[in-house]
Design an enzyme around this catalytic site. Sequence first.
Site, PDB file in Angstrom:
ATOM      1  N   GLU A  40       0.760  -1.726  -0.280  1.00  0.00           N
ATOM      2  CA  GLU A  40       0.312  -0.231  -0.222  1.00  0.00           C
ATOM      3  C   GLU A  40       0.482   1.309   0.013  1.00  0.00           C
ATOM      4  O   GLU A  40       1.947   1.221   0.819  1.00  0.00           O
ATOM      5  CB  GLU A  40      -1.202  -0.292   0.871  1.00  0.00           C
ATOM      6  CG  GLU A  40      -2.173  -0.867   0.937  1.00  0.00           C
ATOM      7  CD  GLU A  40      -3.328  -1.226   2.166  1.00  0.00           C
ATOM      8  OE1 GLU A  40      -4.162  -0.483   2.261  1.00  0.00           O
ATOM      9  OE2 GLU A  40      -2.760  -1.879   2.957  1.00  0.00           O
ATOM     10  N   CYS A  80       3.535   8.096   0.686  1.00  0.00           N
ATOM     11  CA  CYS A  80       3.763   7.331   1.308  1.00  0.00           C
ATOM     12  C   CYS A  80       4.038   5.740   1.336  1.00  0.00           C
ATOM     13  O   CYS A  80       2.701   6.146   0.964  1.00  0.00           O
ATOM     14  CB  CYS A  80       2.727   8.303   3.164  1.00  0.00           C
ATOM     15  SG  CYS A  80       2.897   6.232   4.156  1.00  0.00           S
ATOM     16  N   CYS A 126       4.141  -6.092   8.524  1.00  0.00           N
ATOM     17  CA  CYS A 126       4.520  -6.158   9.891  1.00  0.00           C
ATOM     18  C   CYS A 126       4.539  -7.009  10.435  1.00  0.00           C
ATOM     19  O   CYS A 126       3.284  -7.312  11.415  1.00  0.00           O
ATOM     20  CB  CYS A 126       4.604  -4.521  10.212  1.00  0.00           C
ATOM     21  SG  CYS A 126       5.084  -3.753  11.324  1.00  0.00           S
ATOM     22  N   CYS A 155       2.246  -3.532  17.004  1.00  0.00           N
ATOM     23  CA  CYS A 155       1.919  -2.121  17.817  1.00  0.00           C
ATOM     24  C   CYS A 155       0.218  -2.050  17.533  1.00  0.00           C
ATOM     25  O   CYS A 155      -0.055  -2.457  16.876  1.00  0.00           O
ATOM     26  CB  CYS A 155       2.395  -0.593  16.989  1.00  0.00           C
ATOM     27  SG  CYS A 155       4.346  -0.773  16.704  1.00  0.00           S
ATOM     28  N   CYS A 194      -2.563  -0.061  15.580  1.00  0.00           N
ATOM     29  CA  CYS A 194      -1.721  -0.463  14.676  1.00  0.00           C
ATOM     30  C   CYS A 194      -2.850  -0.943  13.948  1.00  0.00           C
ATOM     31  O   CYS A 194      -2.303  -2.649  13.792  1.00  0.00           O
ATOM     32  CB  CYS A 194      -0.543  -0.030  14.003  1.00  0.00           C
ATOM     33  SG  CYS A 194       0.215  -0.464  12.420  1.00  0.00           S
ATOM     34  N   CYS A 230      -2.541   7.656   9.065  1.00  0.00           N
ATOM     35  CA  CYS A 230      -1.489   6.772   9.764  1.00  0.00           C
ATOM     36  C   CYS A 230      -1.903   5.321  10.979  1.00  0.00           C
ATOM     37  O   CYS A 230      -2.775   5.667  11.142  1.00  0.00           O
ATOM     38  CB  CYS A 230      -0.745   7.459  11.187  1.00  0.00           C
ATOM     39  SG  CYS A 230       0.482   8.285   9.909  1.00  0.00           S
TER      40      CYS A 230
HETATM   41  S1  SF4 Z   1       3.122   1.396  14.150  1.00  0.00           S
HETATM   42 FE1  SF4 Z   1       2.491  -0.426  12.567  1.00  0.00          FE
HETATM   43  S2  SF4 Z   1       3.642  -0.264  10.484  1.00  0.00           S
HETATM   44 FE2  SF4 Z   1       4.835   0.413  12.407  1.00  0.00          FE
HETATM   45  S3  SF4 Z   1       6.076  -0.794  13.240  1.00  0.00           S
HETATM   46 FE3  SF4 Z   1       4.181  -1.063  14.409  1.00  0.00          FE
HETATM   47  S4  SF4 Z   1       3.061  -2.268  13.507  1.00  0.00           S
HETATM   48 FE4  SF4 Z   1       4.384  -1.877  12.174  1.00  0.00          FE
END
Ligand code: SF4
Length: 363
Positions: free
Chosen positions: A93, A106, A113, A117, A120, A344
Amino acid sequence: MDKAVQLTGLTRPEMLSFVETLGEPAYRGRQLFAALQNRRLRSFDDITDLPKDFRGQLNEIARAATLKIESRYVSDDGTRRYLMKTHDSLPVETVFIPEERRDTICFSSQSGCPLQCTFCLTAQLGLLRSLTAGEIVEQIQVALNDAYGVGVKPPRGTNLVAMGAGEPLLNLDQLLKALRVMADPQGMHIVPNRVTVSTAGVVPRILDLANTSDRPHLAISLAAPTDELRNELMPINKRWPLDELLSACKVFEKTLKPAERLTFEYVMLDGVNDSDEQARQLANLLNRHTIKSKVNLIPHNAADPLPYQPSSDERVDRFKNILESKGIHTYVRRPRGRDIFAACGQLAARQTTLNTRIQIGAN
Ligand code: SF4
């Protein structure tokens, strides 16, 4: 598995060596590099100044483009999100954000990932794989071609931010290679000074980046002022806690140019990390380490099934005032493209049914 050579990831010298292995003179390599990187052509058949036989040979053994655009979404605020697929069908993306002074793209460094987090959406995909330099370069080409037309020079220049899916410092070699390709004056000529890489805090790679000449700018996602809370929100903190992370930032600080600052990003989660006390804790933490920095406050972008809500505007302003009263340069990043899941923390390969979705067959 596609064994063909992905030419968008080659630097100009590598392109010259590549054409040499095919028995072609060096100027063909320069022609090919300019066609792919400066004119942003994505098919050998469009490079009509190359001999037909040579184009045929390239089609057999190489690729001018590997990412396929699945969907394109346009937000009410003009932000565009592209959902693409790699040759092995993994989602990539990219978000184009038009701005008054300079547009920003971006891009993603990984498909999915590996970090977890909790605020996210991308985290929920897990790591599918890291992207190649060519796949990183292609994202920029697709966004620029769509925004301005194939090969048209961006009128206001382009800023790049590695803040899409993935942890860029876990794919540092390919990322730096992509930046070298894009910085070439015979190509897109987007220099590292126009690029910001955002990390969740991979300490050894921050130190590597500090030793890299022609490095991009660095942003660190903090999200919490204490280890206790950061362990919860960003589990990478258990591996590299705040003091270790900020000590690495202190080393990185030595490489800052006169007008440059390290950026700390702080996602604002209602009732979780946005109290007056937490603002004071954050200010004290940053002041204790005396790093030449600024803080970007980013109101969280709510998305099912994430359990958070964004802080109110009043809360964000109050938090900002407290930081500023303690001498911290603070900015608020207003969300863009929320309605198309482009903001984000919202990138999770979502196919939406919004009427903003437009299928495009060509790029
Ligand atoms: S915010 Fe999302 S994309 Fe960024 S490092 Fe943390 S889990 Fe990965």
